[in-house]
Design an enzyme around this catalytic site. Sequence first.
Site, PDB file in Angstrom:
ATOM      1  N   TRP A  72       2.438 109.678  66.896  1.00  0.00           N
ATOM      2  CA  TRP A  72       3.393 108.681  67.497  1.00  0.00           C
ATOM      3  C   TRP A  72       3.725 107.333  66.711  1.00  0.00           C
ATOM      4  O   TRP A  72       2.564 106.851  66.353  1.00  0.00           O
ATOM      5  CB  TRP A  72       2.809 108.050  69.116  1.00  0.00           C
ATOM      6  N   TRP A 115      -0.862 122.313  68.673  1.00  0.00           N
ATOM      7  CA  TRP A 115      -1.061 120.925  69.588  1.00  0.00           C
ATOM      8  C   TRP A 115      -2.696 121.533  70.100  1.00  0.00           C
ATOM      9  O   TRP A 115      -2.743 122.332  70.885  1.00  0.00           O
ATOM     10  CB  TRP A 115      -0.070 121.155  70.513  1.00  0.00           C
ATOM     11  N   GLU A 165       5.150 122.120  68.505  1.00  0.00           N
ATOM     12  CA  GLU A 165       3.886 122.081  69.478  1.00  0.00           C
ATOM     13  C   GLU A 165       3.745 123.156  70.002  1.00  0.00           C
ATOM     14  O   GLU A 165       4.596 124.070  70.330  1.00  0.00           O
ATOM     15  CB  GLU A 165       4.203 120.989  70.752  1.00  0.00           C
ATOM     16  N   TYR A 201       4.968 126.445  75.225  1.00  0.00           N
ATOM     17  CA  TYR A 201       3.802 126.391  76.200  1.00  0.00           C
ATOM     18  C   TYR A 201       4.190 127.183  77.515  1.00  0.00           C
ATOM     19  O   TYR A 201       4.369 126.872  78.591  1.00  0.00           O
ATOM     20  CB  TYR A 201       3.992 124.718  76.851  1.00  0.00           C
ATOM     21  N   ASN A 251      10.125 112.197  71.822  1.00  0.00           N
ATOM     22  CA  ASN A 251       9.152 113.458  72.289  1.00  0.00           C
ATOM     23  C   ASN A 251       9.687 113.583  73.351  1.00  0.00           C
ATOM     24  O   ASN A 251       9.691 113.157  74.520  1.00  0.00           O
ATOM     25  CB  ASN A 251       7.682 112.972  72.349  1.00  0.00           C
ATOM     26  N   GLU A 252      10.188 115.243  73.505  1.00  0.00           N
ATOM     27  CA  GLU A 252      10.690 116.091  74.546  1.00  0.00           C
ATOM     28  C   GLU A 252      11.598 115.275  75.454  1.00  0.00           C
ATOM     29  O   GLU A 252      11.544 115.080  76.433  1.00  0.00           O
ATOM     30  CB  GLU A 252       9.471 116.495  75.248  1.00  0.00           C
TER      31      GLU A 252
END
Length: 436
Positions: A92, A370, A328, A288, A207-208
Amino acid sequence: MVNQEQNFSSKFLFVAASFLLVVCIKGEMEDGEWTMVQKSGNQFMVNGQPFYVNGFNTYWLMVFAADQSTRGKVTETFQQASAVGLSVCRTWAFNDGQWRALQKTPAVYDEDVFKALDFVVSEAKKYKIRLILSLVNNWEAYGGKSQYVKWGKAAGLNLTSDDDFFSHPTLKSYYKAHVKAVLNRVNTFTNITYKNDPTIFGWELMNEPRCESDPSGDKLQAWIEEMAVYVKSIDPKHLVEIGLEGFYGLSTPNRAQVNPNSYAQQVGTDFIRNHQVLGVDFASVHIYPDSWISQSISDAHVEFTKSWMQNHIDDAENYLNMPVVFAEFGVSAKDPGYNSTYRDTLIGTVYKTILNSTKKGGAGGGSLLWQVFPEGTDYMDDGYAIVLSKSLSTSNIVSLHSKKLNTFNSFCSWKCHWGCRKKHVLLDDFQSRDEL
């Protein structure tokens, strides 16, 4: 007693290997020029050679670097990652209005925290690790779009949703001011401006990102179009990616069945459409299955991972003409049925799918675990942390994959697409063991 001796021996070997590889890396840095990562077609390049990525995430590096008592963990992270050949770290470059904030209020920065980010960048270079720096969060952690909305409300704006972040002119101006501040930052350790620093692999817009208030995707699409061009207007040298999870949207109804669930098509993102934007250089996808399909571990997760990856690689080649990075991926130790063998299987599946693309000169540009943690940071663990010095089977898988990718990275130029059929001892060895 035997277990204690084995553990000591394993840790000793890991530390010794780390030291030796770091020495080699520093030697290489002195011998070779550290240049920008570029892309041509669906491949990354460095100095005209292909550059396939084996990397990792450690999002909290800046915050740890801001405190002298934890700054050493940043160095440990890079040390241990470089020991297994990890070459790119995603982290970040934001912390908005929170504890130890970088951006305390719009365009007002804590200089000590900015110096901490400077340290992260300078330390990454020492270990020959490039950085993907993310510029804001979709989620509330570390501030995110909700913090921008709070700032807007405090300034008297009439805002009704966190998704106003994507459309309100004032909030967009706040974001642009942050982009400008980071890209034009002069590193206090290296005296190199961020936008000129080859240590930075590229910029991530968010991010996302999700914009659930507009399932059509038009609001998010307009924001991406505006911000990708804005980043490039300040920094045309570095690569830019969006930070997407990879969900297919309404523009490609024929791809809906690839998504992990029906909800994925309703969050305002659109993989192919979003990545066709001017200024976006490579695609990002997250993996994920334990969040998207079911928390309980099952073989279906592995099958989904193979299909999810292959579809995105195919689309990057057939529609986007750009590399795709699986930015990720991981599995939580908190999942029912979790064990380290399954984690190794999932990681191995991701790596094998990347290699199947790599050996064809394809668009599978790489992957980022990740997430990698050093010892003594368990209190930051969200369940996905991998401590390489404690997870030797995983460490070995990561290290072997790095060696394979390095073989391709030194094989020949991108234009060849391996058509020359050059032979390489290490490559032949991998093939003879059916490892490619």
